[in-house]
Write an enzyme that holds these catalytic residues in place. Structure first.
Site, short mmCIF file in Angstrom:
data_model
loop_
_atom_site.label_atom_id
_atom_site.label_comp_id
_atom_site.label_asym_id
_atom_site.label_seq_id
_atom_site.Cartn_x
_atom_site.Cartn_y
_atom_site.Cartn_z
N ASP A 208 0.85 -1.22 -0.02
CA ASP A 208 0.12 -0.19 0.04
C ASP A 208 0.81 1.30 -0.23
O ASP A 208 1.46 1.42 0.94
CB ASP A 208 -0.70 -0.16 0.98
CG ASP A 208 -1.89 1.18 1.39
OD1 ASP A 208 -1.63 2.00 0.63
OD2 ASP A 208 -2.81 1.13 2.25
N GLN A 211 0.96 6.54 1.17
CA GLN A 211 1.71 7.56 1.87
C GLN A 211 3.20 7.47 1.38
O GLN A 211 3.95 8.42 1.54
CB GLN A 211 1.68 7.23 3.22
CG GLN A 211 0.20 7.22 3.96
CD GLN A 211 -0.44 8.72 4.00
OE1 GLN A 211 0.18 9.84 3.52
NE2 GLN A 211 -1.68 8.70 4.20
N LYS A 234 -3.65 12.08 -2.66
CA LYS A 234 -2.55 12.34 -1.65
C LYS A 234 -1.38 12.79 -2.51
O LYS A 234 -0.37 13.15 -2.10
CB LYS A 234 -2.40 11.11 -0.98
CG LYS A 234 -3.54 10.83 0.15
CD LYS A 234 -3.19 9.51 1.08
CE LYS A 234 -4.28 8.89 1.68
NZ LYS A 234 -5.11 9.55 2.63
N CYS A 374 -8.17 5.99 10.80
CA CYS A 374 -8.55 4.74 10.11
C CYS A 374 -7.61 3.59 10.58
O CYS A 374 -7.26 2.79 9.54
CB CYS A 374 -8.74 4.76 8.57
SG CYS A 374 -9.87 6.18 8.02
C1 LIG Z 1 -2.12 4.05 3.98
C2 LIG Z 1 -3.07 4.47 3.47
N1 LIG Z 1 -3.87 3.27 2.90
C3 LIG Z 1 -5.32 3.50 2.38
C4 LIG Z 1 -5.83 4.76 2.22
C5 LIG Z 1 -7.31 4.91 1.79
O1 LIG Z 1 -7.00 5.96 0.86
P1 LIG Z 1 -8.61 6.25 0.02
O2 LIG Z 1 -9.42 6.77 0.99
O3 LIG Z 1 -8.02 7.29 -1.09
O4 LIG Z 1 -8.84 5.10 -0.76
C6 LIG Z 1 -5.22 5.92 3.03
C7 LIG Z 1 -5.81 7.25 3.25
O5 LIG Z 1 -5.73 7.74 4.20
C8 LIG Z 1 -4.01 5.52 3.62
O6 LIG Z 1 -3.20 6.57 4.43
#
Ligand SMILES: Cc1ncc(COP(=O)(O)O)c(C=O)c1O
Length: 416
Positions: A208, A211, A234, A374
């Site tokens: 993932d 970031q 982001k 989250c």
């Molecule tokens: C590490 C990580 N994964 C996944 C997501 C989810 O991103 P999105 O809401 O754009 O799908 C985020 C968003 O904060 C994140 O920081």
């Protein structure tokens, strides 16, 4: 030259590219420390959206007329921009999704549903965002595989020794966060790849990169993820577009995600055949202007250079960590030093609830994030309900940090 220009003139120049900073928030200069949640947008991106709708707007992949052809060429060119930007090998394809969340759900539904069975093991970590937990749990409820969770070590990083001990013949997937959105820890993805090659060569590696893509120079060829996901908003790009980047051969072996127009080869009432990746996974009209504007965000960052972005943010991070040390009753959660961490810092303060801190800062024009970010399982493992999170972007300056530290000193006095 002003004091601010002496401090870090580079960021001040970049800040001028972002029109939102001409605004006031609560009648104060707007100071933004919530880039980990969503980045502000430079003129290059805003102009690209405007141009996509005004210069030669048309749907893509359909019209033989000039505007549709031009729009299609601009849209398709973004796939190569993405690949180049993150160092993806030629054998990889870029699938446009809505965001990271949809990219992971796509992998869960298309790859997971096809290849995971009862008795298999999926390895996640305590650091994961809900987007990399919930899709796997939902699938687990249907299929019955096991989810193993790697804990954090004392420095606030995923414990690689435990990860190593969990890898084995039952492991089918290792799905990990490259940089923690909650506490900033950076994962050594190359080391994980090497460990997987040795102890679980059959397993797929999902990274993932939500970031990491906006803040570091990446070279996917070095850790060869089977699935790499990130989100455009982001990356200083627009909302509504994200990417799944994976070897095209692997993608072509998967069933489609959704059915509809654009993803088919031939449709009849006796049966339908599907296109190869990436079209196979992109049913319906895509977010055309947003994809083109994501390309503009990549061009913008490329013109600065990701090595430069990384170095400037590291300098700011060191300055911020130093400043936070001088705030009474403030404790940083997660990695304490500059090494092995990105510009995402979580902290708590004695006697002050994170929401109270955020409200005081808001009155001073300073935007930070509070809560569980989250990452509820992470908060639970750290023994906190939530934190205040300060995250850096290319527009932040040392002056911003000075103002933040002054404001936090005021908070400390208010709640002493
Ligand atoms: C590490 C990580 N994964 C996944 C997501 C989810 O991103 P999105 O809401 O754009 O799908 C985020 C968003 O904060 C994140 O920081």
């Amino acid at each position: 030259m002003s004091v601010a220009m002496k401090k870090n003139d580079q960021q001040i120049l970049w800040r001028d590219d972002f029109p939102i900073f001409a605004n006031k928030m609560n009648n104060k200069d707007f100071i933004y420390f919530d880039t980990a949640s969503s980045a502000q947008k430079p003129n290059a991106v805003l102009n690209a959206i405007q141009a996509a709708y005004t210069n030669h707007y048309a749907n893509v992949h359909r019209g033989l007329y000039q505007y549709s052809q031009q729009q299609t060429a601009l849209f398709e060119a973004v796939r190569d921009k993405v690949k180049k930007f993150i160092g993806a090998p030629d054998s990889y394809a870029v699938v446009f999704t809505r965001n990271t969340t949809e990219a992971i759900n796509l992998v869960a539904q298309c790859w997971g549903r096809t290849y995971l069975h009862q008795g298999d093991e999926v390895i996640l970590s305590a650091l994961e965002h809900h987007a990399n937990i919930v899709p796997w749990q939902m699938l687990q409820n249907k299929i019955g595989f096991d989810i193993k969770v790697v804990p954090l070590n004392d420095s606030g990083h995923i414990d690689l020794e435990t990860l190593k001990s969990l890898l084995g013949s039952k492991t089918k997937l290792v799905a990990l966060n490259h940089i923690s959105n909650a506490i900033g820890s950076i994962l050594d993805v190359e080391r994980v790849r090497a460990m997987m090659d040795e102890h679980a060569p059959q397993a797929k590696f999902l990274v993932d990169g939500s970031q990491s893509v906006p803040h570091m120079k990446l070279n996917l060829a070095h850790f060869a993820p089977d699935f790499f996901v990130f989100t455009g908003h982001k990356l200083y790009g627009p909302n509504g577009v994200g990417c799944l980047v994976a070897p095209v051969e692997l993608l072509n072996a998967l069933p489609p995600y959704q059915g509809g127009g654009d993803m088919i080869e031939r449709v009849s009432f006796t049966g339908t055949t599907f296109q190869n990746a990436p079209a196979r996974f992109e049913a319906g009209t895509p977010v055309i202007a947003e994809v083109i504007a994501l390309g503009a965000a990549i061009d913008y960052l490329t013109s600065i250079g990701m090595e430069v972005v990384e170095a400037c943010e590291k300098d700011l991070l060191a300055y911020l960590l130093e400043g936070l040390k001088n705030i009474d009753g403030l404790s940083i959660i997660g990695p304490q030093g500059v090494e092995g961490r990105a510009g995402i810092i979580s902290f708590v303060m004695n006697n002050a609830h994170p929401s109270d801190i955020a409200m005081v800062l808001d009155q001073m024009g300073i935007a930070v994030r509070t809560g569980h970010h989250c990452c509820m399982p992470l908060m639970e493992s750290l023994g906190v309900e939530g934190t205040v999170r300060v995250s850096l972007g290319i527009y932040n300056t040392k002056d911003d940090i000075d103002l933040l530290c002054e404001a936090l000193k005021k908070v400390a006095r208010m709640f002493a």
